[in-house]
Design a protein around this motif. Structure first.
Motif, PDB file in Angstrom:
ATOM      1  N   VAL A  54      10.161  18.932  11.424  1.00  0.00           N
ATOM      2  CA  VAL A  54      10.989  17.765  11.714  1.00  0.00           C
ATOM      3  C   VAL A  54      10.173  16.689  12.420  1.00  0.00           C
ATOM      4  CG1 VAL A  54      12.928  16.949  13.110  1.00  0.00           C
ATOM      5  CG2 VAL A  54      13.160  19.016  11.748  1.00  0.00           C
ATOM      6  N   LEU A  55       9.228  17.092  13.272  1.00  0.00           N
ATOM      7  CA  LEU A  55       8.375  16.127  13.972  1.00  0.00           C
ATOM      8  C   LEU A  55       7.339  15.509  13.035  1.00  0.00           C
ATOM      9  CD1 LEU A  55       7.746  17.977  17.354  1.00  0.00           C
ATOM     10  CD2 LEU A  55       9.202  15.989  16.977  1.00  0.00           C
ATOM     11  N   LEU A  56       6.809  16.303  12.101  1.00  0.00           N
ATOM     12  CA  LEU A  56       5.740  15.817  11.237  1.00  0.00           C
ATOM     13  C   LEU A  56       6.244  15.026  10.037  1.00  0.00           C
ATOM     14  CD1 LEU A  56       3.320  18.905  11.163  1.00  0.00           C
ATOM     15  CD2 LEU A  56       3.102  16.795  12.491  1.00  0.00           C
ATOM     16  N   LEU A  57       7.451  15.346   9.563  1.00  0.00           N
ATOM     17  CA  LEU A  57       7.962  14.689   8.358  1.00  0.00           C
ATOM     18  C   LEU A  57       8.031  13.173   8.468  1.00  0.00           C
ATOM     19  CD1 LEU A  57      10.741  16.827   6.649  1.00  0.00           C
ATOM     20  CD2 LEU A  57       8.639  15.951   5.667  1.00  0.00           C
ATOM     21  N   PRO A  58       8.503  12.602   9.600  1.00  0.00           N
ATOM     22  CA  PRO A  58       8.520  11.141   9.681  1.00  0.00           C
ATOM     23  C   PRO A  58       7.146  10.514   9.511  1.00  0.00           C
ATOM     24  CG  PRO A  58       9.873  12.091  11.419  1.00  0.00           C
ATOM     25  CD  PRO A  58       9.138  13.222  10.781  1.00  0.00           C
ATOM     26  N   ILE A  59       6.125  11.156  10.060  1.00  0.00           N
ATOM     27  CA  ILE A  59       4.771  10.609   9.944  1.00  0.00           C
ATOM     28  C   ILE A  59       4.266  10.734   8.510  1.00  0.00           C
ATOM     29  CG2 ILE A  59       2.399  10.834  10.766  1.00  0.00           C
ATOM     30  CD1 ILE A  59       3.507  11.929  13.376  1.00  0.00           C
ATOM     31  N   VAL A  60       4.426  11.932   7.932  1.00  0.00           N
ATOM     32  CA  VAL A  60       3.977  12.148   6.555  1.00  0.00           C
ATOM     33  C   VAL A  60       4.762  11.282   5.577  1.00  0.00           C
ATOM     34  CG1 VAL A  60       3.741  13.858   4.716  1.00  0.00           C
ATOM     35  CG2 VAL A  60       3.212  14.479   7.082  1.00  0.00           C
ATOM     36  N   GLY A  61       6.078  11.263   5.742  1.00  0.00           N
ATOM     37  CA  GLY A  61       6.899  10.462   4.841  1.00  0.00           C
ATOM     38  C   GLY A  61       6.628   8.978   4.972  1.00  0.00           C
ATOM     39  N   GLY A  62       6.431   8.510   6.214  1.00  0.00           N
ATOM     40  CA  GLY A  62       6.199   7.085   6.427  1.00  0.00           C
ATOM     41  C   GLY A  62       4.860   6.616   5.905  1.00  0.00           C
ATOM     42  N   ILE A  63       3.875   7.527   5.858  1.00  0.00           N
ATOM     43  CA  ILE A  63       2.529   7.132   5.424  1.00  0.00           C
ATOM     44  C   ILE A  63       2.304   7.449   3.949  1.00  0.00           C
ATOM     45  CG2 ILE A  63       0.066   7.593   5.755  1.00  0.00           C
ATOM     46  CD1 ILE A  63       0.639   8.044   8.694  1.00  0.00           C
ATOM     47  N   ALA A  64       2.790   8.612   3.485  1.00  0.00           N
ATOM     48  CA  ALA A  64       2.481   9.055   2.130  1.00  0.00           C
ATOM     49  C   ALA A  64       3.341   8.378   1.069  1.00  0.00           C
ATOM     50  CB  ALA A  64       2.640  10.570   2.038  1.00  0.00           C
ATOM     51  N   LEU A  65       4.648   8.305   1.288  1.00  0.00           N
ATOM     52  CA  LEU A  65       5.541   7.763   0.253  1.00  0.00           C
ATOM     53  C   LEU A  65       5.194   6.344  -0.184  1.00  0.00           C
ATOM     54  CD1 LEU A  65       9.094   9.117   1.214  1.00  0.00           C
ATOM     55  CD2 LEU A  65       7.659   9.778  -0.712  1.00  0.00           C
ATOM     56  N   PRO A  66       4.809   5.430   0.731  1.00  0.00           N
ATOM     57  CA  PRO A  66       4.508   4.065   0.276  1.00  0.00           C
ATOM     58  C   PRO A  66       3.309   3.966  -0.661  1.00  0.00           C
ATOM     59  CG  PRO A  66       4.946   4.091   2.639  1.00  0.00           C
ATOM     60  CD  PRO A  66       4.838   5.517   2.205  1.00  0.00           C
ATOM     61  N   TYR A  67       2.404   4.951  -0.634  1.00  0.00           N
ATOM     62  CA  TYR A  67       1.244   4.910  -1.526  1.00  0.00           C
ATOM     63  C   TYR A  67       1.581   5.401  -2.930  1.00  0.00           C
ATOM     64  CZ  TYR A  67      -1.773   3.885   2.457  1.00  0.00           C
ATOM     65  OH  TYR A  67      -2.353   3.287   3.541  1.00  0.00           O
ATOM     66  N   ILE A  68       2.805   5.859  -3.120  1.00  0.00           N
ATOM     67  CA  ILE A  68       3.243   6.266  -4.456  1.00  0.00           C
ATOM     68  C   ILE A  68       3.843   5.045  -5.143  1.00  0.00           C
ATOM     69  CG2 ILE A  68       4.774   7.791  -5.746  1.00  0.00           C
ATOM     70  CD1 ILE A  68       4.682   9.714  -3.376  1.00  0.00           C
ATOM     71  N   ASN A 120       0.390 -10.226   5.082  1.00  0.00           N
ATOM     72  CA  ASN A 120      -0.862  -9.479   4.956  1.00  0.00           C
ATOM     73  C   ASN A 120      -0.724  -8.100   5.606  1.00  0.00           C
ATOM     74  OD1 ASN A 120      -3.481  -8.601   4.754  1.00  0.00           O
ATOM     75  ND2 ASN A 120      -4.303  -9.999   6.281  1.00  0.00           N
ATOM     76  N   PRO A 121      -0.849  -7.001   4.817  1.00  0.00           N
ATOM     77  CA  PRO A 121      -0.649  -5.664   5.384  1.00  0.00           C
ATOM     78  C   PRO A 121      -1.936  -5.001   5.880  1.00  0.00           C
ATOM     79  CG  PRO A 121      -0.770  -5.495   3.023  1.00  0.00           C
ATOM     80  CD  PRO A 121      -0.992  -6.952   3.355  1.00  0.00           C
ATOM     81  N   LYS A 122      -3.044  -5.722   5.925  1.00  0.00           N
ATOM     82  CA  LYS A 122      -4.328  -5.109   6.240  1.00  0.00           C
ATOM     83  C   LYS A 122      -4.640  -5.177   7.726  1.00  0.00           C
ATOM     84  CE  LYS A 122      -6.475  -5.959   1.714  1.00  0.00           C
ATOM     85  NZ  LYS A 122      -7.614  -6.573   1.014  1.00  0.00           N
ATOM     86  N   VAL A 123      -5.315  -4.115   8.189  1.00  0.00           N
ATOM     87  CA  VAL A 123      -5.917  -4.094   9.524  1.00  0.00           C
ATOM     88  C   VAL A 123      -7.414  -3.944   9.293  1.00  0.00           C
ATOM     89  CG1 VAL A 123      -6.070  -2.898  11.726  1.00  0.00           C
ATOM     90  CG2 VAL A 123      -3.876  -3.045  10.547  1.00  0.00           C
ATOM     91  N   GLY A 124      -8.132  -5.048   9.358  1.00  0.00           N
ATOM     92  CA  GLY A 124      -9.527  -5.052   8.922  1.00  0.00           C
ATOM     93  C   GLY A 124      -9.564  -4.907   7.412  1.00  0.00           C
ATOM     94  N   ARG A 125     -10.212  -3.861   6.927  1.00  0.00           N
ATOM     95  CA  ARG A 125     -10.240  -3.581   5.490  1.00  0.00           C
ATOM     96  C   ARG A 125      -9.221  -2.536   5.072  1.00  0.00           C
ATOM     97  NH1 ARG A 125     -16.683  -3.391   3.788  1.00  0.00           N
ATOM     98  NH2 ARG A 125     -17.194  -5.526   4.452  1.00  0.00           N
ATOM     99  N   LEU A 126      -8.561  -1.949   6.051  1.00  0.00           N
ATOM    100  CA  LEU A 126      -7.589  -0.890   5.768  1.00  0.00           C
ATOM    101  C   LEU A 126      -6.221  -1.488   5.494  1.00  0.00           C
ATOM    102  CD1 LEU A 126      -6.846   2.142   5.682  1.00  0.00           C
ATOM    103  CD2 LEU A 126      -6.380   1.980   8.132  1.00  0.00           C
ATOM    104  N   LYS A 127      -5.672  -1.132   4.331  1.00  0.00           N
ATOM    105  CA  LYS A 127      -4.336  -1.572   3.975  1.00  0.00           C
ATOM    106  C   LYS A 127      -3.331  -0.526   4.437  1.00  0.00           C
ATOM    107  CE  LYS A 127      -1.491  -3.087   0.081  1.00  0.00           C
ATOM    108  NZ  LYS A 127      -1.435  -3.301  -1.398  1.00  0.00           N
ATOM    109  N   VAL A 128      -2.455  -0.928   5.338  1.00  0.00           N
ATOM    110  CA  VAL A 128      -1.472   0.008   5.890  1.00  0.00           C
ATOM    111  C   VAL A 128      -0.135  -0.180   5.184  1.00  0.00           C
ATOM    112  CG1 VAL A 128      -2.596   0.118   8.138  1.00  0.00           C
ATOM    113  CG2 VAL A 128      -0.839  -1.611   7.719  1.00  0.00           C
ATOM    114  N   PRO A 129       0.654   0.875   5.062  1.00  0.00           N
ATOM    115  CA  PRO A 129       1.943   0.755   4.361  1.00  0.00           C
ATOM    116  C   PRO A 129       2.962   0.002   5.198  1.00  0.00           C
ATOM    117  CG  PRO A 129       1.693   2.948   5.262  1.00  0.00           C
ATOM    118  CD  PRO A 129       0.383   2.253   5.484  1.00  0.00           C
ATOM    119  N   LEU A 130       3.938  -0.531   4.506  1.00  0.00           N
ATOM    120  CA  LEU A 130       5.005  -1.287   5.167  1.00  0.00           C
ATOM    121  C   LEU A 130       5.791  -0.418   6.143  1.00  0.00           C
ATOM    122  CD1 LEU A 130       6.486  -4.067   5.163  1.00  0.00           C
ATOM    123  CD2 LEU A 130       7.986  -3.132   3.402  1.00  0.00           C
ATOM    124  N   THR A 131       5.911   0.858   5.835  1.00  0.00           N
ATOM    125  CA  THR A 131       6.718   1.744   6.669  1.00  0.00           C
ATOM    126  C   THR A 131       6.085   2.023   8.026  1.00  0.00           C
ATOM    127  OG1 THR A 131       5.705   3.577   5.447  1.00  0.00           O
ATOM    128  CG2 THR A 131       7.936   2.923   4.811  1.00  0.00           C
TER     129      THR A 131
END
Length: 566
Positions: A167-181, A330-341
Motif C-alpha cells: 500500500v505504501l509502495l503502490l502510489p510511488i510505482v503507480g505515479g511514476i510507471a503508469l504515465p510512461y505507458i 515543460n515537464p523536464k528537470v534538466g534533461r530528465l522528463k518527469v511524469p505529470l503525476t
C-alpha cells in the motif's frame, strides 16, 4: 491466507484506479479533443457523484445488504467499469465498431462514448461502495483474526506487513510507471486487471468472513420522525417532558431533550385515545424522544454542511484545470522528463503531512476547539491556494503572449510545470485538513467538528452524519460545474476553447473572494452554534434531564472510522 489480507488487496486496486482516473481530464482533452471546460465538467460531476452516492449506499448497507454484500457488488462494478473504460479506447473495438484505431477524436464513435459513460457510472458505484464499507468490513475481519484463536499468528502478521508495504509502495510505482505507458488502452487496462485480481482474491475468502446483520438505517428514523410529527400536526404539544414517549428498552444511548425545533417533538406524543402498546405497533406514528433528538441533530448540522461546499469547489480544480495547465508546460528537470503525476505525489504527501501535523498540534494545544480551528485553517488554505493559482496563471499567460503561442495550444510552453507545485501543496493541505475533519477515527476529527457544533452525537447517527458531510463536500465538485457555467455567461472571455485564450486567473481570483466570504460565514456559524449551546444549557428544565438517560459523549462521540478509497 488471512481474511484481512484479502480485504486489503482491494485497497491496492483502488490506488491504481485513483491514478488512472486522475489523468482523465488529459485523456479527454488529448484524445477526445474536448475543450477543457467540457472535460472538467465530466470529471467533476463524476467525482461529485462518487462523493454523494455513499449516502444512499450507507442506507442500503444499514437497512438491507450489510458490508460484505456492498463490497462484493461494488467490487464487481469496479471490475466491469474499469474493463469497459479500457475497451472504450479507440484501438480495442475498432474492428467491430467500424472506427479507426488511432487516438484521435475522429476515432471516437458512439460505441466508444457509450462504453465510456457506462464505465464512469460503474466506477462511481465501485468507489462509493468501497468508501461506504471497506474500512468497516476490514475492521470486522481484524477483530475476527484476533479473536478466532485468541492471538494473531506469525503468518497473519507477515501477510498484514506485506499488505501495508505494498500500500505504501503502490502510489510511488503507480505515479511514476503508469504515465510512461503511452497507449491509453494499456494505461487503463493495467488497473482493470488489478481490480479483477483483487476482486477474485476477495471473493475467494468469502467463507472465512464474518458477516454482521444489518441493524437498520438512522435515515429511516429521520423519515419516521417527519411522518409522525406531520400526522400529529394539530395535536397540542405537552408541557411536561414526562408526557412524551421514551422507551429505554434496547437503547444503549439516549439524548437529552432540547427545546429547539419543538414541532418535531409531536412525533413522541402519546395520543390519549389509544394505549401506548397499540401506538407502539405503528413505528411511523410514534417515535421515542431520543429518535426525535437524533433528527434534530441532523437538521442542526445543515448550516455547518453548507460551509463545506466552497471547499469542494476549490478542491475540484486540482484534477481538472491545474492538471490541464501542467499538461502544456515543460515537464523536464534538466534533461530528465518527469511524469505529470509527480505533482499528484507531492499533493498526496502534503495532504498526509498536513493531516498528521493537525492531529499532533490539535491534541497538544487546542483541545475541544481543535475541530473549528481546523476547519478555519482548511478554508485559509483554500484562499491561499486560489491566490497562488491566480498569480501563477497570470505569469503563464504572460509567457504565452511573449512567445506568441495563443494560436498554438498544442505547443509546449517554455515554463516549467513545477511553477504549479506551490498551489498543489496548498491544495493538498486543504484536502488534508478537510479530509481529516470529514472523517477519521480520532476524537478531534470527523465528528469532533460535529460534536463541537451540536454538542453530542449518538453512535447510531455518526456514520450517517459523516457521509452527509462528505456528500456536501462532493456537492462542491458538482457546484464547480455550475460556477464555471455562470461565470462563463457573465464573463464569456474568461473561458474559451483553449486555456491559452482563457482567463483562469480571473476565475481563481473569484474563487478566492468566494472562499473568503465562506470563511467569515463559517466563523459566524461557529459563533452562532456556541451561543445556541449556552442558551439551551440555561433554559433546559430538570424534567428534560430526567426524561432520558444522560449521554456519554466520551464513549460515543467521534468513534466512526472512515477512509476514502479513491
Amino acid at each position: 491466507m488471512a481474511s484481512n489480507f484479502r480485504v486489503t488487496v482491494l485497497v491496492w486496486a483502488d490506488i491504481l484506479v485513483g491514478y488512472a482516473i486522475w489523468v482523465m481530464t488529459t485523456y479527454l482533452t488529448n484524445v477526445w479533443k474536448l475543450n477543457v471546460i467540457h472535460a472538467a465538467a465530466i470529471v467533476n460531476v463524476f467525482t461529485g457523484v462518487a462523493f454523494i452516492m455513499p449516502i444512499g449506499m450507507a442506507f442500503l448497507v444499514d437497512a438491507f445488504l450489510g458490508h460484505y454484500c456492498m463490497l462484493l457488488l461494488s467490487s464487481l462494478a469496479y471490475c466491469f467499469g474499469m474493463s469497459l473504460l479500457a475497451m472504450s479506447t479507440p484501438p480495442v473495438l475498432s474492428r467491430y465498431a467500424g472506427n479507426c484505431d488511432k487516438y484521435k477524436s475522429d476515432c471516437i464513435g458512439d460505441t466508444q462514448k457509450a462504453l465510456f459513460y457506462t464505465a464512469l457510472a460503474l466506477i462511481a458505484v465501485g468507489i462509493s461502495g468501497h468508501t461506504t464499507s471497506l474500512e468497516s468490513f476490514k475492521k470486522q475481519q481484524e477483530e475476527l483474526d484476533q479473536t478466532s484463536n485468541g492471538q494473531v499468528d506469525l503468518r497473519r502478521r507477515l501477510l498484514d506487513l506485506f499488505a501495508n508495504i505494498v500500500v505504501l509502495l503502490l502510489p510511488i510505482v503507480g505515479g511514476i510507471a503508469l504515465p510512461y505507458i503511452n497507449p491509453w488502452s494499456v494505461r487503463f487496462g493495467i488497473p482493470a486487471i488489478c481490480t479483477v485480481v483483487a476482486t477474485f482474491l476477495f471473493i475467494s475468502g468469502s467463507l472465512s468472513y464474518r458477516h454482521a446483520e444489518p441493524q437498520g438505517s438512522p435515515l429511516t428514523t429521520v423519515f419516521r420522525v417527519f411522518v409522525a410529527s406531520a400526522s400529529k400536526m394539530f395535536h397540542q404539544r405537552p408541557l411536561h417532558a414526562n408526557q412524551f414517549y421514551e422507551n429505554h428498552q434496547g437503547s444503549l444511548d439516549s439524548v437529552p431533550q432540547t427545546p429547539s425545533l419543538r414541532c418535531l417533538d409531536k412525533a413522541a406524543i402519546i395520543i390519549p385515545t389509544q394505549t401506548p402498546e397499540q401506538q407502539e405497533q405503528n413505528r411511523w406514528k410514534l417515535c421515542r424522544v431520543t429518535e426525535v433528538e437524533e433528527t434534530k441533530i441532523f437538521i442542526r448540522m445543515i448550516p455547518m454542511w453548507m460551509t463545506f461546499i466552497m471547499c469542494g469547489v476549490v478542491s475540484s480544480i486540482g484534477a481538472t484545470y491545474f492538471q490541464e495547465q501542467a499538461n502544456k508546460m515543460n515537464p523536464k528537470v534538466g534533461r530528465l522528463k518527469v511524469p505529470l503525476t509527480i505533482l499528484l505525489i507531492f499533493y498526496d504527501i502534503a495532504k498526509s503531512l498536513s493531516a498528521k501535523f493537525y492531529v499532533k498540534v490539535a491534541k497538544k494545544f487546542t483541545g475541544k476547539y481543535a475541530a473549528p480551528i481546523g476547519m478555519i485553517v482548511a478554508m485559509l488554505f483554500s484562499i491561499l491556494c486560489c491566490i497562488t493559482a491566480a498569480i501563477v496563471e497570470t505569469r503563464r499567460l504572460g509567457v504565452i503572449k511573449r512567445h506568441e503561442l495563443l494560436d498554438n495550444p498544442d505547443k509546449e510552453i517554455p515554463m516549467t510545470m513545477f511553477w504549479l507545485l506551490p498551489q498543489y501543496l496548498l491544495l493538498g493541505a486543504l484536502d488534508g485538513f478537510a479530509g481529516y475533519l470529514l472523517g477519521d477515527r480520532d476524537e478531534i476529527s470527523g465528528f469532533g467538528i460535529a460534536c463541537f457544533f451540536i454538542g453530542q452525537i449518538p453512535a447510531s447517527m455518526s456514520p450517517c452524519l459523516l457521509f452527509f458531510t462528505r456528500g456536501v463536500f462532493g456537492a462542491g465538485f458538482v457546484g464547480s460545474v455550475l460556477s464555471v457555467y455562470v461565470v462563463g455567461k457573465v464573463k464569456p472571455s474568461w473561458f474559451q476553447d483553449t486555456l491559452h485564450k482563457s482567463r483562469l486567473d480571473n476565475y481563481y481570483w473569484t474563487l478566492a473572494v468566494l472562499s473568503s466570504i465562506n470563511l467569515f460565514l463559517s466563523i459566524w456559524v461557529a459563533i452562532w452554534y456556541s451561543y445556541q449551546h449556552s442558551s439551551i444549557d440555561e433554559i433546559r428544565t430538570p424534567g428534560y434531564q430526567e426524561s432520558v438517560t444522560p449521554y456519554n459523549e466520551d464513549e460515543h462521540c467521534c468513534s466512526f472510522n472512515f477512509s476514502l478509497c479513491c
